[in-house]
Design a protein around this motif. Sequence first.
Motif, PDB file in Angstrom:
ATOM      1  N   ASP A  19       0.823  -1.210   0.000  1.00  0.00           N
ATOM      2  CA  ASP A  19       0.000   0.000   0.000  1.00  0.00           C
ATOM      3  C   ASP A  19       0.853   1.253   0.000  1.00  0.00           C
ATOM      4  N   GLY A  20       2.158   1.102   0.055  1.00  0.00           N
ATOM      5  CA  GLY A  20       3.054   2.253   0.066  1.00  0.00           C
ATOM      6  C   GLY A  20       3.520   2.610   1.458  1.00  0.00           C
ATOM      7  N   VAL A  21       4.216   3.747   1.545  1.00  0.00           N
ATOM      8  CA  VAL A  21       4.770   4.208   2.812  1.00  0.00           C
ATOM      9  C   VAL A  21       4.352   5.648   3.058  1.00  0.00           C
ATOM     10  N   THR A  22       4.411   6.032   4.312  1.00  0.00           N
ATOM     11  CA  THR A  22       4.071   7.406   4.687  1.00  0.00           C
ATOM     12  C   THR A  22       5.305   8.293   4.590  1.00  0.00           C
ATOM     13  N   VAL A  23       5.075   9.589   4.670  1.00  0.00           N
ATOM     14  CA  VAL A  23       6.179  10.550   4.674  1.00  0.00           C
ATOM     15  C   VAL A  23       7.113  10.241   5.839  1.00  0.00           C
ATOM     16  N   ARG A  24       6.548   9.950   7.001  1.00  0.00           N
ATOM     17  CA  ARG A  24       7.361   9.649   8.188  1.00  0.00           C
ATOM     18  C   ARG A  24       8.267   8.450   7.944  1.00  0.00           C
ATOM     19  N   GLU A  25       7.748   7.412   7.305  1.00  0.00           N
ATOM     20  CA  GLU A  25       8.551   6.214   7.033  1.00  0.00           C
ATOM     21  C   GLU A  25       9.688   6.525   6.061  1.00  0.00           C
ATOM     22  N   VAL A  26       9.422   7.357   5.066  1.00  0.00           N
ATOM     23  CA  VAL A  26      10.486   7.751   4.138  1.00  0.00           C
ATOM     24  C   VAL A  26      11.524   8.590   4.879  1.00  0.00           C
ATOM     25  N   ALA A  27      11.062   9.544   5.686  1.00  0.00           N
ATOM     26  CA  ALA A  27      11.983  10.397   6.451  1.00  0.00           C
ATOM     27  C   ALA A  27      12.856   9.552   7.376  1.00  0.00           C
ATOM     28  N   ASP A  28      12.265   8.561   8.010  1.00  0.00           N
ATOM     29  CA  ASP A  28      13.028   7.680   8.899  1.00  0.00           C
ATOM     30  C   ASP A  28      14.075   6.872   8.120  1.00  0.00           C
ATOM     31  N   ALA A  29      13.723   6.456   6.906  1.00  0.00           N
ATOM     32  CA  ALA A  29      14.664   5.691   6.083  1.00  0.00           C
ATOM     33  C   ALA A  29      15.821   6.571   5.610  1.00  0.00           C
ATOM     34  N   LEU A  30      15.608   7.876   5.572  1.00  0.00           N
ATOM     35  CA  LEU A  30      16.651   8.832   5.169  1.00  0.00           C
ATOM     36  C   LEU A  30      17.336   9.425   6.388  1.00  0.00           C
ATOM     37  N   ASP A  31      17.409   8.655   7.477  1.00  0.00           N
ATOM     38  CA  ASP A  31      17.881   9.168   8.766  1.00  0.00           C
ATOM     39  C   ASP A  31      19.268   9.791   8.736  1.00  0.00           C
ATOM     40  N   GLY A  32      20.143   9.358   7.865  1.00  0.00           N
ATOM     41  CA  GLY A  32      21.488   9.923   7.797  1.00  0.00           C
ATOM     42  C   GLY A  32      21.511  11.333   7.236  1.00  0.00           C
ATOM     43  N   ARG A  33      20.432  11.774   6.649  1.00  0.00           N
ATOM     44  CA  ARG A  33      20.380  13.089   6.012  1.00  0.00           C
ATOM     45  C   ARG A  33      19.836  14.183   6.922  1.00  0.00           C
ATOM     46  N   GLU A  34      19.226  13.825   8.028  1.00  0.00           N
ATOM     47  CA  GLU A  34      18.661  14.800   8.968  1.00  0.00           C
ATOM     48  C   GLU A  34      17.784  15.831   8.264  1.00  0.00           C
ATOM     49  N   LEU A  35      16.762  15.326   7.588  1.00  0.00           N
ATOM     50  CA  LEU A  35      15.838  16.179   6.845  1.00  0.00           C
ATOM     51  C   LEU A  35      14.585  16.451   7.670  1.00  0.00           C
ATOM     52  N   ALA A  36      14.028  17.624   7.490  1.00  0.00           N
ATOM     53  CA  ALA A  36      12.764  17.953   8.133  1.00  0.00           C
ATOM     54  C   ALA A  36      11.652  17.136   7.473  1.00  0.00           C
ATOM     55  N   TYR A  37      10.663  16.795   8.257  1.00  0.00           N
ATOM     56  CA  TYR A  37       9.496  16.067   7.767  1.00  0.00           C
ATOM     57  C   TYR A  37       8.879  16.812   6.587  1.00  0.00           C
ATOM     58  N   THR A  38       8.769  18.133   6.709  1.00  0.00           N
ATOM     59  CA  THR A  38       8.129  18.921   5.646  1.00  0.00           C
ATOM     60  C   THR A  38       8.949  18.902   4.352  1.00  0.00           C
ATOM     61  N   THR A  39      10.256  18.779   4.467  1.00  0.00           N
ATOM     62  CA  THR A  39      11.100  18.683   3.270  1.00  0.00           C
ATOM     63  C   THR A  39      10.797  17.395   2.524  1.00  0.00           C
ATOM     64  N   VAL A  40      10.726  16.294   3.252  1.00  0.00           N
ATOM     65  CA  VAL A  40      10.430  14.999   2.638  1.00  0.00           C
ATOM     66  C   VAL A  40       9.026  15.030   2.045  1.00  0.00           C
ATOM     67  N   MET A  41       8.086  15.637   2.745  1.00  0.00           N
ATOM     68  CA  MET A  41       6.712  15.749   2.252  1.00  0.00           C
ATOM     69  C   MET A  41       6.676  16.543   0.940  1.00  0.00           C
ATOM     70  N   THR A  42       7.437  17.629   0.870  1.00  0.00           N
ATOM     71  CA  THR A  42       7.486  18.442  -0.342  1.00  0.00           C
ATOM     72  C   THR A  42       8.087  17.666  -1.499  1.00  0.00           C
ATOM     73  N   VAL A  43       9.157  16.930  -1.242  1.00  0.00           N
ATOM     74  CA  VAL A  43       9.797  16.135  -2.301  1.00  0.00           C
ATOM     75  C   VAL A  43       8.823  15.088  -2.821  1.00  0.00           C
ATOM     76  N   LEU A  44       8.135  14.390  -1.925  1.00  0.00           N
ATOM     77  CA  LEU A  44       7.172  13.377  -2.358  1.00  0.00           C
ATOM     78  C   LEU A  44       6.024  14.005  -3.139  1.00  0.00           C
ATOM     79  N   ASP A  45       5.581  15.180  -2.722  1.00  0.00           N
ATOM     80  CA  ASP A  45       4.511  15.882  -3.430  1.00  0.00           C
ATOM     81  C   ASP A  45       4.966  16.250  -4.844  1.00  0.00           C
ATOM     82  N   ARG A  46       6.187  16.740  -4.963  1.00  0.00           N
ATOM     83  CA  ARG A  46       6.721  17.096  -6.287  1.00  0.00           C
ATOM     84  C   ARG A  46       6.900  15.860  -7.167  1.00  0.00           C
TER      85      ARG A  46
END
Length: 143
Positions: free
Chosen positions: A24-51
């Motif tokens: 069914d896919g993953v949430t923004v939080r799950e993607v952000a957690d998988a990118l843990d080495g990058r220390e990205l804001a939740y909203t940044t990941v949300m914006t990238v996924l939206d784009r």
Amino acid sequence: MTRLGDLERAVMDVLWDSVPTTSDGVTVREVADALDGRELAYTTVMTVLDRLAGKGMVQREREGRAWRYRAAASREAHIAQLMLDALDLGGSRDAALVRFARSVTGTEADVLRAALGAQAGLTDRVDGPRAGRARRADEATDR
């Protein structure tokens, strides 16, 4: 097909590597957690996924107040489309293909030969054996 920036590529890698196409896919939080080495804001990941959704790279589905994301196509399909797009950049497509074919390793050439042979076999079944033989004869005279 759209080329990806570094962060878009990292997000797509998460989707390609960790989300089965049947999921069914993953949430923004799950993607952000998988990118843990990058220390990205939740909203940044949300914006990238939206784009990426806007570019047709990801599909999203509403689940309550959140979205669930998954890749719209496989990594291999994306790379193949990039290769086709590169062939359309100009010049001779045939010359670019020949140059590419000469640059692959022996093993890669074997993979290409097998894929082309399988494609020819499929075409023969659709068009019939005579159409396949005639097409190969035409191709041989073009060389």
